[in-house]
Design a protein around this motif. Sequence first.
Motif, short mmCIF file in Angstrom:
data_model
loop_
_atom_site.label_atom_id
_atom_site.label_comp_id
_atom_site.label_asym_id
_atom_site.label_seq_id
_atom_site.Cartn_x
_atom_site.Cartn_y
_atom_site.Cartn_z
N TYR A 196 50.34 62.36 99.38
CA TYR A 196 50.49 61.96 100.78
C TYR A 196 51.74 61.10 100.97
CZ TYR A 196 49.45 59.78 105.24
OH TYR A 196 49.52 59.32 106.54
N LYS A 197 51.97 60.19 100.03
CA LYS A 197 53.14 59.32 100.12
C LYS A 197 54.43 60.11 99.93
CE LYS A 197 50.95 54.99 98.77
NZ LYS A 197 50.88 53.89 97.78
N LYS A 237 54.82 63.20 100.71
CA LYS A 237 55.00 63.95 101.96
C LYS A 237 55.62 63.06 103.03
CE LYS A 237 52.46 66.81 105.27
NZ LYS A 237 52.93 66.08 106.42
N GLU A 238 55.14 61.80 103.09
CA GLU A 238 55.71 60.88 104.08
C GLU A 238 57.19 60.62 103.82
OE1 GLU A 238 53.30 57.38 103.88
OE2 GLU A 238 52.10 57.96 105.63
N ASP A 258 59.07 63.79 104.78
CA ASP A 258 59.13 63.92 106.25
C ASP A 258 60.12 62.91 106.85
OD1 ASP A 258 57.31 65.93 106.18
OD2 ASP A 258 55.58 64.68 106.72
#
Length: 209
Positions: A19-20, A22-23, A26
């Motif tokens: 998730y991190k 991906k952040e 992004d």
Amino acid sequence: MYDHDEWCPPVDEMDDFSYKMKELIDAEIDLRIGEVVKNLHNSKELNAKLYKENRELRNLLHINGHAKDNILREAMKEARREIFGGFYPGDTVYYPDYKYDRTTCATCNGKKKVTADVNGVDHTFDCPTCDGYGSKSKSYYVSSKEDRIETITLEFNRDKKAKHHRFYLQRKDSSVEQEKIFKTVEECQAWCEAKNKELEEQEAKKKCK
């Protein structure tokens, strides 16, 4: 079989790491897109500025071209004016109006003949004062007339050293010599007065003879 000595993170930690990541990806993508949009906006502003400057430069060149043409045209006009004695077609000018007056001859009283006694005999002769016309003509300049130059001609004599101008005016049928063309009414009137005085002196000399 699994190697119990090799460690693997727990599933929850893997999900949190993904998730991190991906952040971060992004955020990097958003940053790159923002830079592209900003550069594109700057490029549009630069293109608009360059287009405006280019248009202003073209207008300036166009204006300067017209100004150059006007300067050249005025220079040619002044050169022609100098050739034509300081005048140019279209100029408002003044010229003297010439007038003739005829008066009855005082010697023959208008009879054109005179009688003289020659050796006791009467003889009839043409009046010597009026040359047999019965009247005397007097010419003089009476006023200054305003007109506008239509055409100027320049004539040279055979050796091309002397030049002669003739002026054709809008409201006058015949041409006018340069010496009788003036820029102001005051100059023209002064010439008329001087010429009339000269004519009177010539007339006085004739009477003395």
